[in-house]
Design a protein around this motif. Structure first.
Motif, mmCIF file in Angstrom:
data_model
loop_
_atom_site.group_PDB
_atom_site.id
_atom_site.type_symbol
_atom_site.label_atom_id
_atom_site.label_comp_id
_atom_site.label_asym_id
_atom_site.label_seq_id
_atom_site.Cartn_x
_atom_site.Cartn_y
_atom_site.Cartn_z
ATOM 1 N N VAL A 62 37.087 34.426 37.568
ATOM 2 C CA VAL A 62 37.924 35.532 37.080
ATOM 3 C C VAL A 62 38.814 35.107 35.918
ATOM 4 N N ARG A 69 44.006 39.168 38.497
ATOM 5 C CA ARG A 69 42.795 38.351 38.580
ATOM 6 C C ARG A 69 42.781 37.530 39.871
ATOM 7 N N MET A 71 40.697 43.828 32.324
ATOM 8 C CA MET A 71 40.404 43.709 33.749
ATOM 9 C C MET A 71 39.254 44.615 34.163
#
Length: 260
Positions: free
Chosen positions: A118, A138, A169
């Motif tokens: 991530v 994240r 995101m």
């Protein structure tokens, strides 16, 4: 067979009927978003899917079987921060595997792997207060995915972020989803976000007794960049079709608020 199914779900809180006959399903590897007026019961449906609430009528099915307790096949990504402030990012992500019985050293290795996936490689030792809003989100995503749940329940997870971080995101979520194709039920107030991410968008009626009143297949090509796809004529046409239905429910909810 659907991964997750709502079958004529009804929910009462005292005399008030919050959900009034909701039926829809999320298929294997499908990304489904739910939109509706503020306060109509979107998050309530998510809590029913998680097993945090029991319906007053109807049933929630997971892989065809009635859900009788907590949904162990689902990971839940909340709108607010769910990171433990006394744990580092690494230890927050490792907590789930540890609670599931994975040895701590192995759990921390798994956590580092997901932090890297991530975009947080090298940040595992930082505590939540040392991370930006996007970095904390994240870490929460890694915290949810580390247990490899087949179903993801997401309650407006990016609503508190600024526009640029939010789009980053959203793209990261799509890349991760594209790689492993979890079944996703995504709650959002943002119609553009719903269209950008989803295979299907379900519109809920204004409350009380909310229920699905329309659903729309999103035929935009994948993979998607959420910023670029919103500039296309196909996107705008889809948004207009959904907003035509959603607008009436938003106005109903607004009038109900004025009359209260």
């Amino acid at each position: 067979m659907a991964r997750l199914e709502f079958r004529d779900i009804r929910l009462r809180f005292g005399a008030a009927e919050v959900v009034g006959g909701a039926s829809f399903a999320v298929g294997e590897g499908e990304f489904v978003s739910v939109v509706g007026p503020t306060g109509c019961g979107k998050s309530t449906l998510l809590n029913l899917a998680a097993g945090l609430l029991r319906p007053s009528g109807g049933e929630v099915l997971v892989d065809g079987a009635p859900l009788l307790g907590i949904n162990r096949k689902a990971g839940y990504l909340f709108q607010s921060d769910s990171l433990m402030p006394w744990r580092s990012a690494r230890d927050n992500v490792a907590a789930g595997p540890e609670f599931a019985g994975v040895p701590r050293a192995e759990a921390r290795v798994q956590a580092e792997g997901w932090l890297a996936r991530v975009g947080l490689a090298g940040h595992g030792g930082k505590y939540p207060h040392q991370l930006s809003g996007g970095m904390r989100k994240r870490a929460q995503l890694a915290q949810t995915l580390v247990l490899d749940p087949p179903i993801l329940l997401m309650d407006e997870p990016f609503s508190a972020l600024d526009v640029q971080t939010r789009q980053m995101m959203e793209n990261e979520l799509l890349a991760i989803w594209q790689a492993n194709r979890k079944s996703v039920l995504f709650i959002t107030h943002d119609l553009e976000e719903a269209i950008s991410l989803s295979d299907r968008v379900i519109v809920l009626s204004a409350g009380p007794a909310t229920r699905p009143i329309a659903e729309f297949a999103i035929d935009l090509p994948r993979p998607r960049d959420v910023a670029e796809i919103r500039l296309t004529a196909e996107f705008r046409a889809t948004e207009e079709r959904i907003w035509e239905v959603l607008r009436d429910e938003v106005l109903k909810a607004y009038r109900q608020g004025e009359a209260a």
